[in-house]
Motif scaffolding. Structure first.
Motif, PDB file in Angstrom:
ATOM      1  N   GLN A 192       0.687  -1.104  -0.028  1.00 39.73           N
ATOM      2  CA  GLN A 192      -0.126   0.133  -0.012  1.00 39.73           C
ATOM      3  C   GLN A 192       0.845   1.468  -0.031  1.00 39.73           C
ATOM      4  O   GLN A 192       0.344   2.523  -0.131  1.00 39.73           O
ATOM      5  CB  GLN A 192      -0.883  -0.043   1.233  1.00 39.73           C
ATOM      6  N   VAL A 193       2.088   1.192   0.146  1.00 42.05           N
ATOM      7  CA  VAL A 193       3.173   2.253  -0.070  1.00 42.05           C
ATOM      8  C   VAL A 193       3.031   2.925  -1.424  1.00 42.05           C
ATOM      9  O   VAL A 193       3.202   2.263  -2.359  1.00 42.05           O
ATOM     10  CB  VAL A 193       4.509   2.077   0.413  1.00 42.05           C
ATOM     11  N   CYS A 194       2.695   4.115  -1.505  1.00 41.91           N
ATOM     12  CA  CYS A 194       2.673   4.870  -2.740  1.00 41.91           C
ATOM     13  C   CYS A 194       3.723   5.790  -2.768  1.00 41.91           C
ATOM     14  O   CYS A 194       3.898   6.385  -3.838  1.00 41.91           O
ATOM     15  CB  CYS A 194       1.343   5.775  -2.784  1.00 41.91           C
ATOM     16  N   HIS A 195       4.370   6.526  -1.786  1.00 42.81           N
ATOM     17  CA  HIS A 195       5.687   7.084  -1.795  1.00 42.81           C
ATOM     18  C   HIS A 195       6.534   6.864  -0.602  1.00 42.81           C
ATOM     19  O   HIS A 195       6.204   6.917   0.453  1.00 42.81           O
ATOM     20  CB  HIS A 195       5.215   8.679  -1.996  1.00 42.81           C
ATOM     21  N   VAL A 196       7.806   6.780  -0.946  1.00 42.94           N
ATOM     22  CA  VAL A 196       9.006   6.728  -0.072  1.00 42.94           C
ATOM     23  C   VAL A 196       9.999   7.898  -0.109  1.00 42.94           C
ATOM     24  O   VAL A 196      10.280   8.307  -1.296  1.00 42.94           O
ATOM     25  CB  VAL A 196       9.786   5.354  -0.288  1.00 42.94           C
ATOM     26  N   SER A 197       9.985   8.592   1.075  1.00 44.57           N
ATOM     27  CA  SER A 197      11.069   9.531   1.019  1.00 44.57           C
ATOM     28  C   SER A 197      12.140   9.121   2.327  1.00 44.57           C
ATOM     29  O   SER A 197      11.835   8.669   3.364  1.00 44.57           O
ATOM     30  CB  SER A 197      10.375  11.138   1.806  1.00 44.57           C
ATOM     31  N   ALA A 198      13.516   9.321   1.613  1.00 46.46           N
ATOM     32  CA  ALA A 198      14.457   8.765   2.394  1.00 46.46           C
ATOM     33  C   ALA A 198      15.499   9.721   2.276  1.00 46.46           C
ATOM     34  O   ALA A 198      15.737  10.713   1.583  1.00 46.46           O
ATOM     35  CB  ALA A 198      15.122   7.537   1.788  1.00 46.46           C
ATOM     36  N   PHE A 199      16.405   9.729   3.554  1.00 42.34           N
ATOM     37  CA  PHE A 199      17.334  10.990   3.610  1.00 42.34           C
ATOM     38  C   PHE A 199      18.740  10.048   4.347  1.00 42.34           C
ATOM     39  O   PHE A 199      18.516   9.363   5.189  1.00 42.34           O
ATOM     40  CB  PHE A 199      16.950  11.947   4.615  1.00 42.34           C
ATOM     41  N   VAL A 200      19.615  10.410   3.614  1.00 37.56           N
ATOM     42  CA  VAL A 200      21.230   9.722   4.171  1.00 37.56           C
ATOM     43  C   VAL A 200      22.023  10.870   4.337  1.00 37.56           C
ATOM     44  O   VAL A 200      21.842  11.874   3.817  1.00 37.56           O
ATOM     45  CB  VAL A 200      21.552   8.602   3.060  1.00 37.56           C
TER      46      VAL A 200
END
Length: 130
Positions: free
Chosen positions: A71-79
């Motif tokens: 059901q995930v429609c968007h992923v925001s990630a920060f490294v």
């Protein structure tokens, strides 16, 4: 959900969609950014290990709403460094391994988080029709 991948632009260079269309009337969940903090308070070394915790936390949060990775429609990630991108992406790809419609995705390099041992943070949007 419907993946949006226009042929008029370059294809995604990793496992994500350029856009995602949500169905009318979908319930939406947005998580807070999750850090690689285990339940016991420990923080493992490395982006992949931390990202695995982030995604496990995200699954627990989504589970509270009767949702999961599909059901995930968007992923925001920060490294915190380009060197952490590969480890993060391995964990993300494992999280999305069984997903048919890939979410849209943003990955940013940031200067840091609340504690210096954190090297990755992940937040998601998820949606599901009732």
């Amino acid at each position: 959900m419907k993946s949006l991948l226009p042929r008029s632009i370059a294809p995604p260079f990793a496992r994500y969609s350029h856009g995602v269309e949500l169905p009318a009337g979908a319930r939406v969940v947005r998580t807070s950014g999750q850090l690689g903090l285990a339940r016991d308070g420990s923080v493992p070394d490395g982006a992949e290990a931390q990202a695995k915790i982030c995604f496990a936390n995200i699954l627990a949060i989504l589970g509270e709403a009767g949702m999961g990775a599909a059901q995930v429609c968007h992923v925001s990630a920060f490294v915190t460094d380009r060197a952490h991108m590969a480890g993060y992406m391995r964990a993300r790809d494992a999280f999305l391994a069984e997903v048919d419609v890939l979410p849209s995705s943003t990955l940013m390099i940031v200067s840091g988080f609340t504690r210096p041992e954190f090297v990755v943070e992940v937040e998601v949007w998820a949606a599901m029709t009732p």
